[in-house]
Structure formats: structure tokens, C-alpha cells
Enzyme design. Structure first.
Site, short mmCIF file in Angstrom:
data_model
loop_
_atom_site.label_atom_id
_atom_site.label_comp_id
_atom_site.label_asym_id
_atom_site.label_seq_id
_atom_site.Cartn_x
_atom_site.Cartn_y
_atom_site.Cartn_z
N HIS A 11 -9.75 -2.13 11.97
CA HIS A 11 -8.89 -3.08 11.97
C HIS A 11 -8.15 -4.39 12.77
CE1 HIS A 11 -4.70 -2.77 9.89
NE2 HIS A 11 -5.07 -3.82 9.16
N TYR A 56 -2.30 -3.65 -6.55
CA TYR A 56 -1.48 -5.03 -5.55
C TYR A 56 -2.39 -4.05 -4.26
CZ TYR A 56 1.82 -7.25 -2.38
OH TYR A 56 1.67 -8.21 -1.79
N SER A 78 -1.01 -3.49 10.38
CA SER A 78 -0.49 -3.52 9.07
C SER A 78 0.94 -4.87 10.15
CB SER A 78 -0.29 -3.05 8.04
OG SER A 78 -1.64 -2.55 7.98
N ALA A 79 1.04 -5.78 9.63
CA ALA A 79 2.03 -7.07 10.08
C ALA A 79 2.62 -6.84 11.19
CB ALA A 79 3.30 -6.58 8.85
N CYS A 80 1.57 -6.53 12.52
CA CYS A 80 1.82 -7.09 14.09
C CYS A 80 1.11 -8.32 14.49
CB CYS A 80 1.03 -5.43 14.14
SG CYS A 80 2.76 -3.91 13.90
N GLY A 81 0.51 -9.03 13.47
CA GLY A 81 0.18 -9.67 14.27
C GLY A 81 -1.32 -10.75 14.16
N GLY A 135 -3.81 -3.63 -0.74
CA GLY A 135 -4.50 -2.73 -0.96
C GLY A 135 -5.35 -1.77 -1.64
N ASP A 150 -8.51 -9.52 9.69
CA ASP A 150 -8.22 -8.20 9.20
C ASP A 150 -9.39 -7.21 9.79
OD1 ASP A 150 -5.42 -7.16 8.36
OD2 ASP A 150 -7.37 -5.98 6.46
N THR A 182 -3.32 -12.27 11.49
CA THR A 182 -3.61 -13.27 10.96
C THR A 182 -2.93 -14.90 11.90
OG1 THR A 182 -3.49 -12.01 9.45
CG2 THR A 182 -3.49 -14.52 8.93
N ARG A 192 1.15 -1.19 -0.29
CA ARG A 192 0.21 0.09 0.12
C ARG A 192 0.95 1.16 -0.38
NH1 ARG A 192 -1.95 0.80 4.77
NH2 ARG A 192 -0.85 -0.54 5.48
N ARG A 203 2.49 -12.21 -0.12
CA ARG A 203 1.42 -12.36 0.09
C ARG A 203 0.56 -13.67 0.09
NH1 ARG A 203 -0.97 -8.70 4.56
NH2 ARG A 203 0.73 -7.11 4.83
N LYS A 237 -9.70 -2.62 2.17
CA LYS A 237 -9.13 -1.64 3.04
C LYS A 237 -10.06 -0.14 2.80
CE LYS A 237 -6.60 -3.62 4.88
NZ LYS A 237 -5.52 -3.63 6.29
P1 GTP Z 1 -1.96 -7.12 7.94
O1 GTP Z 1 -2.03 -8.34 7.18
O2 GTP Z 1 -0.31 -6.75 7.00
O3 GTP Z 1 -2.48 -6.54 8.46
O4 GTP Z 1 -0.82 -7.99 9.05
P2 GTP Z 1 -1.45 -8.77 10.34
O5 GTP Z 1 -1.50 -8.25 11.07
O6 GTP Z 1 -2.26 -9.85 10.06
O7 GTP Z 1 0.45 -9.39 10.48
P3 GTP Z 1 0.54 -11.32 10.56
O8 GTP Z 1 -0.04 -12.15 11.61
O9 GTP Z 1 0.43 -11.39 9.33
O10 GTP Z 1 1.89 -11.38 11.41
C1 GTP Z 1 3.83 -10.28 10.51
C2 GTP Z 1 4.18 -10.42 10.40
O11 GTP Z 1 4.71 -10.71 12.32
C3 GTP Z 1 4.91 -12.09 10.81
O12 GTP Z 1 6.17 -11.81 10.14
C4 GTP Z 1 4.45 -12.91 12.11
O13 GTP Z 1 5.72 -13.86 11.74
C5 GTP Z 1 5.11 -11.78 12.92
N1 GTP Z 1 4.60 -12.30 14.41
C6 GTP Z 1 2.90 -12.30 14.25
N2 GTP Z 1 2.90 -12.88 15.49
C7 GTP Z 1 3.69 -12.79 16.48
C8 GTP Z 1 4.40 -13.24 17.69
O14 GTP Z 1 3.27 -13.49 18.41
N3 GTP Z 1 5.62 -12.62 18.21
C9 GTP Z 1 6.61 -12.39 17.14
N4 GTP Z 1 7.73 -12.09 17.74
N5 GTP Z 1 5.74 -12.09 16.20
C10 GTP Z 1 4.95 -12.13 15.06
C1 SPV Z 2 -2.77 -3.82 5.06
O1 SPV Z 2 -1.52 -3.29 5.72
O2 SPV Z 2 -3.07 -4.09 7.14
C2 SPV Z 2 -2.99 -5.35 4.76
C3 SPV Z 2 -2.45 -5.40 3.90
O3 SPV Z 2 -4.60 -6.10 5.60
S1 SPV Z 2 -3.18 -4.80 2.39
O4 SPV Z 2 -4.61 -4.96 1.66
O5 SPV Z 2 -2.75 -4.13 0.77
O6 SPV Z 2 -3.38 -3.80 2.79
MN MN Z 3 -4.74 -5.44 7.48
#
Ligand code: GTP
Ligand code: SPV
Ligand code: MN
Length: 598
Positions: free
Chosen positions: A242, A213, A264-267, A215, A291, A269, A85, A383, A222
Site C-alpha cells: 500500500h 463504493y 488510508s487518508a494519511c497523505g 475499495g 496508492d 496522494t 470500505r 473522492r 484493494k
Molecule cells: P487513501 O487514498 O485513502 O489511501 O489516502 P492517501 O494516503 O492518499 O491520503 P491523501 O494524500 O489523500 O491525504 C489525506 C488527508 O491528509 C487529506 O485531507 C490531506 O489534506 C491530508 N494531508 C496530506 N498530506 C498532509 C501533510 O503533509 N500534512 C497534513 N497536516 N495533512 C496532510
Molecule cells: C484506501 O482506503 O486506502 C483507499 C480508498 O485508497 S479505497 O479505494 O476505497 O480503498
Molecule cells: Mn489507499
């Protein structure tokens, strides 16, 4: 259904799947603007999926993966200039700048339409225009919304088919007079100079150009479910957040639902699909969503949540059979992988996958890669798009029209310091303050400086479709509609020790913290009053069966350093200053109360 624009494509009921005059008029208008060679009205059928997938392979948009290992799976590489994004290309086009607020990029609607329509004029010459009808939410739910995305990307069509309930089901719900969100998407020439993701909340319209790509282009996600959704939610008395949604089932069959906002990408999923550790035998986690949550007060005064999506667009790197087995199974069939590495036998690979790296493969850009290569084989924001039906932990409630009653809302950022493993806020308004002042280190999910801590209120900074101050006010107002409001918590899985190692093992072990949260919601466990809120005694978090983890580690993960917190309050001021006149006074009072406790 393929039509030629010269035939009267939008007026004949036989060849047109909808009698909705508003849809027909708008499609005709967009066809005249974009001038595609062909029009395809998507019906969402299996047969259509197969035909389009075949075409995508012929066009080189998708590569068929090894069907023995990964049945129904395909591989896609995006343009290397288009891998996440882009927040600086994302615009909220409300009538006044004040309505969009200081945290959004604002553009005047008239000028923006003019600019974007000019870019789209004739942009689909030689291409097919796909009309993609979709539902956000289970069919028949009062929270569900209908969207129609017009796109010239076959990759978007096939991804939307996974991520939403796409096809006839949407026309059925829309009927002849329903309201729908208009979404126009054209890849143009995938040029960052001409990349704009524009939202027109007052017209329920999205226009996205120049990207292909995630979002930026899967407009249900989003753009509709969060940016327009949050705007609609304010007017209609519900919340678009979110947040993941999960169910916790105890060995006795007691069910508790929680929703959690992590940036985003903070855990999200990972948490939504978590498998409890051995010690928690009999406990079950089920996924409602990973999400996005749409939440509305129910007749019993509780907050009910649905997941508007039907699939997962999840981060691949770091996912393996230890960290997230349910995600691994989810992406083992009928999945589109984007920007991972491709092995010679048609399998996929990424950093952090189980087993040894392949001796050779092609990286996400298509270049030869070996373990000696300096660059990553998979892009950090690579992804998978997988249907939620693939998830072994899928909750049947994910398809329930009324949604699930939420007992706890959890906020959590990625913070190497300061933030303890878990605390419970004192009450709703305090919880809103904690969510509003949330900070997190930047990740690869959005273009920007990695690792820098920024304020990301409720994990909605990039996704709030109107003035952030008004959004906080909406949160405060929602309390009055709830006789049984969820309790609000904050967690941090990412705190590090002096050596830079994570203090908490995370992933499935997060069940131990979740158990404390559930017990707090049900009034079963005591807590200490601290300056931050209610916190567990280290002994209240069950650490039985954890290997390589000591009670001292837990004490450190739970510790609160008052000096750090004084700095934290000053850091929070950056956002408060930015929002100045828009900030509800309740949050200013909460800040003062926090300072008085430090
Ligand atoms: P978006 O799809 O971007 O919204 O991300 P998300 O919030 O769903 O994050 P996701 O669960 O995909 O995790 C993102 C990253 O964080 C990955 O590299 C995971 O391995 C890492 N991660 C997730 N949970 C944990 C945790 O409990 N501890 C640590 N250290 N890393 C974690
Ligand atoms: C995020 O960035 O929070 C996502 C990926 O879930 S995207 O759909 O690209 O926004
Ligand atoms: Mn997200």
C-alpha cells in the site's frame, strides 16, 4: 457489445472478444447464476465510454457537471449507508483460519461460496451484466496481472475504465491460456446487512456484494492489487504494498525513486504529487503511483516497482491549489466525483477547497446546504476518480514495463504524539520491525472510530491477504534476494503541539524531509545515532524560505521523549500478543533491542 443471454453469448468467436475458454466458461456460469437481462462485454473504447456515460446520466447514476468548468466530469452520490470500505464485511477465505491469520476475518471457502452464490442467484434480473477485462500494471510487464470483473454497476464500469487499463488490451495480454483473477460484483440492494467482500486467494477469486463504493467494488484495487496480490507475491517472490511511488529529480538531473506506505487518508496522494517549495528551484517530483506498489528484485539486485493502477481514487476534502495543485489539475477533466457537494451552476465544492464556500448548494446527500449548516457539505471520504494521464507531474516511467529502482522505503502514520518528523532505521530487519509496529489514528477512509490509534503494520492491516506474521516473514526473506536493498525510513507529518496545532506544515514542505532522505540514500549527509535510528540534526533539514516556522518548531518536531517511547513499546505489544505464535523471532529481538536503547 450487448447480447441477450438467450443468444449463445459465450461460445461464438465473432461476438465474443476472447477465445479464452476459462473466461467463457466462468462468464456463462455467472450469467446463469445472476440471470441478467443483458450482457455487455466492455471493449474500453471512447465510443463505449460515451454511450455508457449517457446511459448512466439517463438512469440518474451520474449527473453531468458544468462542462465549461469541468469538461468530461460527472457527479455521483453513493447510498449514504455505503461511503467507505468496511473492514468488518471483508473476508479472507483461505482453506484454514490459520492461513488468514488473527488480523483478518476468516470464512471457510465452501460455505462462503454457497452463501454468496445464494445472494447472487437471480440478482441481476432486470439489469445488465458487464464483463470488464482489465490489466493491473503496464502492458507487457512481467509483474502485470489480468483481471476480469463481472458487475451490475455502470458506475463501477466507468470507474474501472479510469482506474485500470481496461478493455481489449487485457484480452490481448491474457491470450487463450493466461491466468486471470475472477471478480464477481453485484450491488444487490446496497444493504449493509448483505454486504460482503470475500477473497479466495487459493482460487484467485473475489466476490463482492451489497456495496457500490470504492475499495469494496473497484476489484482491481484493494482486492486484487493488495489482498490477492500480497498472497501471490509471497508465492512468486515479489511484494504488493500500500505504497505511493515517486521520482525525485535534482537540478543536475540525478533521479532517485522512493516508495512510501502511509495508511488510508494519511497523505500518499499528496506526497506523490508534491510540488517542491520555491527554495528548491530546479528540483522536480514526478508521480509513478499514489496508492499501490508492486515490487520485485531486478537482475541488478535492486528492488524495482511498478504502479499497477492507471488512475487516482483520491480523497477530495482538504485538496486545493495550495495543498495539492497537481491533484486539482488531475481532477479538472474526465473525472468522476463521488459524494462531494454540488453547486447550482453544476460545479463541485468541498471543505478545504479554494475560495469561499458557495452561498447555497446541495450536500453529498442531495440536501440543501448553506455555510450556516452544521453538517459537512462533502463527505469526509468523498473522492475523485481521475486518469493518471491528467497529472502534470506524471512520470513517463509510470508506463514502463520494468518499473523503477527504489532507493528508499518510507513508513509513516498519523500520530499526534511520540513519533518524530523523520528517522532512518539502522538496517532492513530493523526497518521491517518499524513498519510492522507502525501505528496510526483512524480516518474516514474506513468505517470505524475516528482518531483512535491502532497498529497498522506497513499500512496493510486492512489489505494483507494472508497471515500477517507470514507477511512479516516474507519481508525478511525479500532481503536475501536484494544485493542493494532500499534504506528504510519513518516519517510523521501529523505531530501536534500542546495547542493541538500541527508542528510541521506538511504538503510541499515535505520536500525538505525527502531531500534529507535522498541525501542519506546517497551517503551525502551525516546523521545522529539515537535510540530510534539515524536522525538529522535540526540544521541538516533545510528550512530556508519557510515562513512562520522557527528552528524551535523543527527541534520539537524531531524530539524523542523516552517516556513516550516506553509507553509506545507497550502499545505495540497489543499487536505482538495478537500475532503470538505467528511472529518471526527477528521482530521480537528487535523489540528487545529497542528497549535496551531507551
Ligand atoms: P487513501 O487514498 O485513502 O489511501 O489516502 P492517501 O494516503 O492518499 O491520503 P491523501 O494524500 O489523500 O491525504 C489525506 C488527508 O491528509 C487529506 O485531507 C490531506 O489534506 C491530508 N494531508 C496530506 N498530506 C498532509 C501533510 O503533509 N500534512 C497534513 N497536516 N495533512 C496532510
Ligand atoms: C484506501 O482506503 O486506502 C483507499 C480508498 O485508497 S479505497 O479505494 O476505497 O480503498
Ligand atoms: Mn489507499
Amino acid at each position: 457489445m450487448i447480447l441477450h443471454p438467450t443468444s449463445d453469448s459465450t461460445s461464438s468467436a465473432q461476438i465474443n472478444p476472447t477465445n479464452h475458454q476459462g473466461v467463457r466458461n466462468w462468464v456463462t456460469e455467472m450469467v446463469n447464476l445472476c440471470q441478467p437481462d443483458q450482457i455487455h462485454w466492455c471493449d474500453g473504447s471512447e465510443e463505449e465510454k460515451e454511450r455508457l456515460t449517457q446511459q448512466a446520466v439517463e438512469q440518474g447514476v451520474l449527473i453531468k457537471l458544468n462542462q465549461k468548468k469541468l469538461p468530461g466530469c460527472y457527479y455521483h452520490r453513493s447510498n449514504p449507508n455505503d461511503v467507505a470500505r468496511v473492514e468488518e464485511c471483508t473476508f479472507i477465505c483461505t482453506r484454514t483460519a490459520d492461513e488468514a491469520g488473527p488480523t483478518n476475518n476468516w470464512r471457510a471457502p465452501e460455505a462462503e461460496y454457497e452463501k454468496l452464490y445464494a445472494l447472487c442467484r437471480g440478482a441481476m434480473k432486470g439489469r445488465t451484466l458487464y464483463v470488464v477485462p482489465y490489466l493491473m500494471g503496464p502492458p507487457g510487464s512481467p509483474l502485470t496481472k489480468v483481471g476480469v470483473e463481472i458487475t451490475d454497476s455502470i458506475y463501477v464500469v466507468l470507474s474501472m475504465r479510469i482506474m485500470t487499463r481496461m478493455g481489449q488490451v487485457a484480452w490481448d495480454q491474457l491470450g487463450e491460456h493466461g491466468t486471470f483473477t475472477k471478480g464477481l460484483h453485484s450491488m444487490l440492494d446496497v444493504n449493509p446487512e448483505r454486504r460482503f467482500i470475500a477473497h479466495f486467494p487459493q482460487d484467485n477469486t473475489i466476490i463482492s456484494v451489497g456495496s457500490n463504493y470504492g475499495g469494496n467494488v473497484l476489484l482491481g484495487k484493494k482486492c486484487l492489487a493488495l489482498r490477492l496480490g500480497s498472497y501471490l507475491g509471497r508465492d512468486e517472490g515479489w511484494m504488493a504494498e500500500h505504497m505511493l511511488i515517486l521520482g525525485v529529480e535534482s537540478p543536475q538531473g540525478e533521479k532517485t525513486y522512493v516508495a512510501a506506505a502511509f495508511p488510508s487518508a494519511c497523505g500518499k496522494t499528496n506526497f506523490a504529487m508534491m510540488i517542491p517549495p520555491e527554495h528548491f528551484k530546479g528540483w522536480k517530483i514526478t508521480t509513478i503511483g499514489d496508492d499501490i506498489a508492486w515490487m520485485k528484485p531486478g537482475p541488478d539486485g535492486r528492488l524495482y516497482a511498478i504502479n499497477p493502477e492507471a488512475g487516482y481514487f483520491g480523497v477530495v476534502p482538504g485538496t486545493n491549489r495550495q495543498t495539492n495543485p497537481n491533484a486539482m489539475i488531475s481532477m479538472s477533466k474526465d473525472t468522476i466525483y463521488t459524494n462531494v457537494a454540488l453547486t447550482p451552476d453544476g460545479d463541485v465544492w468541498w471543505e478545504g477547497k479554494d475560495g469561499e464556500p458557495p452561498r447555497e448548494c446541495l450536500d453529498w446527500k442531495g440536501n440543501p446546504w448553506t455555510p450556516a449548516s452544521k453538517e459537512k457539505a462533502a463527505h469526509p471520504n468523498s473522492r475523485f476518480a481521475a486518469p493518471m494521464a491528467n497529472n502534470p507531474a506524471l512520470a513517463p516511467e509510470a508506463n514502463s514495463a520494468e518499473g523503477v529502482p527504489i532507493s528508499a522505503l518510507i513508513f509513516g502514520g498519523r500520530r499526534a504524539t511520540t513519533m518524530p518528523l523523520v528517522f532512518q532505521t539502522f538496517y532492513w530487519i530493523h526497518g521491517v520491525y518499524v513498519g510492522a509496529t507502525m501505528g496510526s489514528e483512524m480516518t474516514a477512509a474506513a468505517a470505524g472510530v475516528m482518531g483512535q490509534v491502532r497498529r497498522d503494520p506497513m499500512a496493510m492491516l486492512p489489505f494483507c491477504g494472508y497471515n500477517m506474521g507470514d507477511y512479516f516473514r516474507h519481508w525478511l526473506r525479500m532481503r536475501k534476494l536484494l544485493t542493494h536493498p532500499p534504506k528504510i525510513f519513518h516519517v510523521n507529518w501529523f505531530r501536534k503541539n500542546k495547542e493541538g496545532k500541527f508542528l510541521w506544515p506538511g504538503y510541499g514542505e515535505n520536500m525538505r524531509v525527502l531531500k534529507w532522505i535522498v541525501d542519506r540514500c546517497r551517503g551525502r549527509v551525516p546523521a545522529n545515532e539515537t535510540p530510534l535510528g539515524w536522525m538529522p540534526e535540526p540544521g541538516d533539514i533545510d528550512t530556508k524560505g519557510m515562513t512562520g516556522f522557527t528552528p524551535a518548531g523543527l527541534t520539537e518536531a524531531l524530539s524523542v521523549d523516552i517516556e513516550d517511547w516506553k509507553r509506545e513499546v507497550l502499545l505495540q505489544d497489543e499487536l505482538f500478543l495478537k500475532l503470538e505464535s505467528d511472529l518471526p523471532k527477528e521482530l521480537v529481538f528487535q523489540r528487545e533491542l529497542l528497549i535496551s536503547r531507551l
